[in-house]
Design a protein around this motif. Structure first.
Motif, PDB file in Angstrom:
ATOM      1  N   ILE A   1     -10.980   3.544   5.628  1.00  0.00           N
ATOM      2  CA  ILE A   1     -10.474   2.174   5.750  1.00  0.00           C
ATOM      3  C   ILE A   1     -11.630   1.174   5.621  1.00  0.00           C
ATOM      4  O   ILE A   1     -11.575   0.235   4.827  1.00  0.00           O
ATOM      5  N   GLN A   2     -12.680   1.395   6.372  1.00  0.00           N
ATOM      6  CA  GLN A   2     -13.800   0.440   6.341  1.00  0.00           C
ATOM      7  C   GLN A   2     -14.445   0.402   4.961  1.00  0.00           C
ATOM      8  O   GLN A   2     -14.777  -0.666   4.447  1.00  0.00           O
TER       9      GLN A   2
ATOM     10  N   LEU B   1      -6.239  -1.344  14.231  1.00  0.00           N
ATOM     11  CA  LEU B   1      -6.823  -1.782  12.957  1.00  0.00           C
ATOM     12  C   LEU B   1      -7.078  -3.293  12.955  1.00  0.00           C
ATOM     13  O   LEU B   1      -8.157  -3.755  12.552  1.00  0.00           O
TER      14      LEU B   1
ATOM     15  N   ARG C   1      -5.496   6.816   5.476  1.00  0.00           N
ATOM     16  CA  ARG C   1      -6.961   6.758   5.549  1.00  0.00           C
ATOM     17  C   ARG C   1      -7.428   6.834   6.987  1.00  0.00           C
ATOM     18  O   ARG C   1      -6.827   6.226   7.863  1.00  0.00           O
TER      19      ARG C   1
ATOM     20  N   ASP D   1     -13.082   1.091   2.074  1.00  0.00           N
ATOM     21  CA  ASP D   1     -12.205   0.381   1.141  1.00  0.00           C
ATOM     22  C   ASP D   1     -12.222  -1.124   1.409  1.00  0.00           C
ATOM     23  O   ASP D   1     -12.184  -1.933   0.477  1.00  0.00           O
TER      24      ASP D   1
ATOM     25  N   CYS E   1      -2.344  -5.747   7.950  1.00  0.00           N
ATOM     26  CA  CYS E   1      -2.548  -4.425   8.570  1.00  0.00           C
ATOM     27  C   CYS E   1      -1.226  -3.881   9.090  1.00  0.00           C
ATOM     28  O   CYS E   1      -0.553  -4.552   9.868  1.00  0.00           O
TER      29      CYS E   1
ATOM     30  N   ARG F   1     -10.693   6.090   9.759  1.00  0.00           N
ATOM     31  CA  ARG F   1     -11.450   4.850   9.973  1.00  0.00           C
ATOM     32  C   ARG F   1     -12.625   4.730   9.011  1.00  0.00           C
ATOM     33  O   ARG F   1     -13.062   3.620   8.715  1.00  0.00           O
TER      34      ARG F   1
ATOM     35  N   ASP G   1       0.863  -1.184   0.000  1.00  0.00           N
ATOM     36  CA  ASP G   1       0.000   0.000   0.000  1.00  0.00           C
ATOM     37  C   ASP G   1       0.902   1.237   0.000  1.00  0.00           C
ATOM     38  O   ASP G   1       1.260   1.760   1.041  1.00  0.00           O
TER      39      ASP G   1
ATOM     40  N   CYS H   1      -2.128   2.572   7.929  1.00  0.00           N
ATOM     41  CA  CYS H   1      -2.925   3.552   8.684  1.00  0.00           C
ATOM     42  C   CYS H   1      -2.532   4.981   8.324  1.00  0.00           C
ATOM     43  O   CYS H   1      -3.070   5.924   8.869  1.00  0.00           O
TER      44      CYS H   1
ATOM     45  N   MET I   1      -2.779  -2.869   3.973  1.00  0.00           N
ATOM     46  CA  MET I   1      -3.546  -1.657   4.311  1.00  0.00           C
ATOM     47  C   MET I   1      -2.793  -0.924   5.416  1.00  0.00           C
ATOM     48  O   MET I   1      -2.597  -1.469   6.503  1.00  0.00           O
TER      49      MET I   1
END
Ligand code: SF4
Ligand code: SF4
Lengths: 265, 230
Positions: A46-47, A88, A41, A49, A63, A43, A8, A38, A36
């Motif tokens: 993130i969710q 996460l 993005r 996506d 994560c 929260r 990422d 942190c 993914m």
């Protein structure tokens, strides 16, 4: 190989999104491990996506915190870090196990059921805390662990002994990270410029004096895998991090006796 | 305190290019302590601007004033008599000062002379460092008195990340890793077990993310009849 990691925006350099690239390789028949971070993005993003990724067939999720943006090609960007990697992991597991959004609100539709992974870096400090932190990630819900690239086998062995003593290898699949090196310059770069990495001088020396550095780099990698397979307890598999050298992967997998891969249904 | 540094002189001069007379307002609060916006620095900035303009053949007239604190309306009142005929006001306070001045003198062009940097303290003479991110929900009790929100480059609450090495942060070998410091401190306190607990995500609505924040002490408010500043 069984699966391929899609980073990422590693080192905070803009690339195609890990989810987008993951879907491309999924269509080619390769199982993606989507990373993914942190960093970029909050929260909500993130969710959102993750829901999209799961709906398109992504099943493995790694994560991580992510490299700081100052390393990349947009050093003036604002970072997010709304949640950290451990939070996460826990929240993604809660989505799967309890059908809850990060906020605690219940899900209506299909909850994403990712196989959740985390990273561990035995070469970062404080060393004594590294196993605690791995345990914390497993407690948060990590089901598989990918380690930082290993060159210091002695330190990795000590790390794994501590993991095994706590039974962590039975609670998550630990994959050892290895990176074949093309040249002594690449080794020196990792040694001096990448935080959280330990490259013994011996490796730099071997590559420097080799007639065919690429062959030597491959051999070093094969030796490391052999050593870990034979001497280090608790390792479930390998993650070949072939930085700018993807074509070497088949040689590494075959050369280390990891081929053919077992068939899983 | 709030740490602010002066902008480059060319930038300040650029704001007031078309002005003939300006008022420079220093502040006796934080910026006096951090040696960037007090009486002395305000005087120096005024003369630097005058010299620059004289060399350019367009002399500038300056008026200099220093108020006790620009973040309190009652101290700003003192400027009423000097603002009338100036074309612009230059504030040497933190970002609060120019806003209070602009609120009070609505027809005046108010510009900042400062870049407001952070909430911090003195490290040694001439060196200041950031210590608090003003997150509105202090976690220092968990972290051995070391702030992870601002002193960790990723504001993580379950650190240290994988970039921590030899006590330093991945962003710079001269920057301490806050989480190494936290670890060492909790070890001394015999509280390392705290680090095993997963700290849940933070409520950032108490931080900047919730819009302008307000603090009210009811007893004080009820006993006063002063008007709100704008
Ligand atoms: S935790 Fe929040 S309030 Fe406490 S020092 Fe850090 S930023 Fe400031
Ligand atoms: S190295 Fe330490 S201070 Fe820097 S981002 Fe990681 S945990 Fe935070």
């Amino acid at each position: 190989m069984d699966a391929a990691n899609i980073t990422d925006c590693q080192t905070a350099v803009v690339r195609m999104s890990s989810i987008g690239a993951g879907i491309h390789i999924l269509r080619e028949g390769v199982e993606p491990v989507v990373q993914m971070t942190c960093r970029d993005r909050n929260r909500i993003a993130i969710q959102s996506d993750l829901l999209g990724a799961y709906s398109l067939g992504i099943r493995n999720l790694l994560c991580l915190s992510g490299d700081h943006q100052m390393f990349g090609n947009h050093p003036t960007a604002k970072n997010v870090y709304d949640v950290d990697s451990i939070q996460l992991i826990r929240l993604v597991r809660r989505m799967k196990d309890e059908k809850l959004f990060f906020s605690g609100e219940a899900f209506n539709g299909q909850e994403p059921r990712f196989f959740v992974g985390a990273v561990a870096n035995p070469f970062a400090d404080p060393f004594e805390y590294r196993v605690d932190r791995l345990e914390k990630k497993i407690n948060a819900g990590a089901e598989f662990i990918q380690t930082q690239t290993i060159y210091d086998l002695e330190r990795f062995t000590r790390f794994m002994e501590m993991c095994v003593a706590r039974g962590l290898h039975e609670r998550a699949y630990i994959l050892a990270g290895v990176t074949p090196l093309k040249s002594w310059r690449a080794a020196r770069f990792l040694q001096t410029s990448v935080p959280g990495m330990i490259v013994p001088d011996e490796i730099v020396r071997r590559l420097k004096s080799a007639e065919d550095p690429r062959e030597e780099g491959k051999n070093i990698c094969l030796e490391q895998i052999r050593y870990i397979k034979e001497k280090v307890k608790g390792v479930s598999g390998f993650h070949v991090i072939a930085i700018s050298w993807p074509e070497i992967v088949p040689d590494i997998v075959k050369g280390s006796g990891l081929y053919p891969r077992p068939v899983i249904d | 305190m709030i740490i602010a540094e002066q902008k480059p002189i060319a930038e300040i001069a650029g704001y007031i290019e078309n002005c003939n007379k300006v008022l420079l307002v220093g502040c006796g609060g934080c910026v006096t302590v951090c040696l960037t916006g007090g009486e002395k620095e305000t005087g120096i900035l005024a003369s630097a601007l005058r010299i620059k303009r004289r060399l350019e053949g367009r002399p500038l007239e300056t008026v200099v004033c220093v108020v006790t604190r620009q973040c309190e309306p009652e101290y700003i009142d003192a400027l009423d008599s000097v603002v009338r005929d100036v074309d612009a006001i230059i504030s040497l306070a933190c970002g609060i000062g120019p806003q209070y001045l602009a609120g009070r003198y609505k027809d005046k062009y108010v510009v900042p002379a400062m870049n407001t940097r952070f909430a911090g303290g003195a490290k040694k003479h001439g060196v200041w460092e950031e210590y608090c991110g003003l997150c509105g929900d202090c976690v220092l009790s968990l972290t051995g008195g070391i702030c992870p929100v601002i002193r960790c480059a990723k504001s993580i609450l379950n650190g240290p990340c994988g970039g921590s090495q030899n006590g330093k942060c991945e962003i710079d070998r001269d920057v301490d890793c806050a989480w190494q410091l936290i670890h060492d401190r909790l070890k001394i306190l015999g509280r390392l077990d705290t680090l095993k607990e997963i700290v849940p995500p933070k409520d950032w609505s108490r931080s900047r993310d919730g819009g302008p924040r307000k603090m009210v002490i009811e007893e004080v408010r009820n006993g006063s009849n002063t008007e709100e500043a704008n």
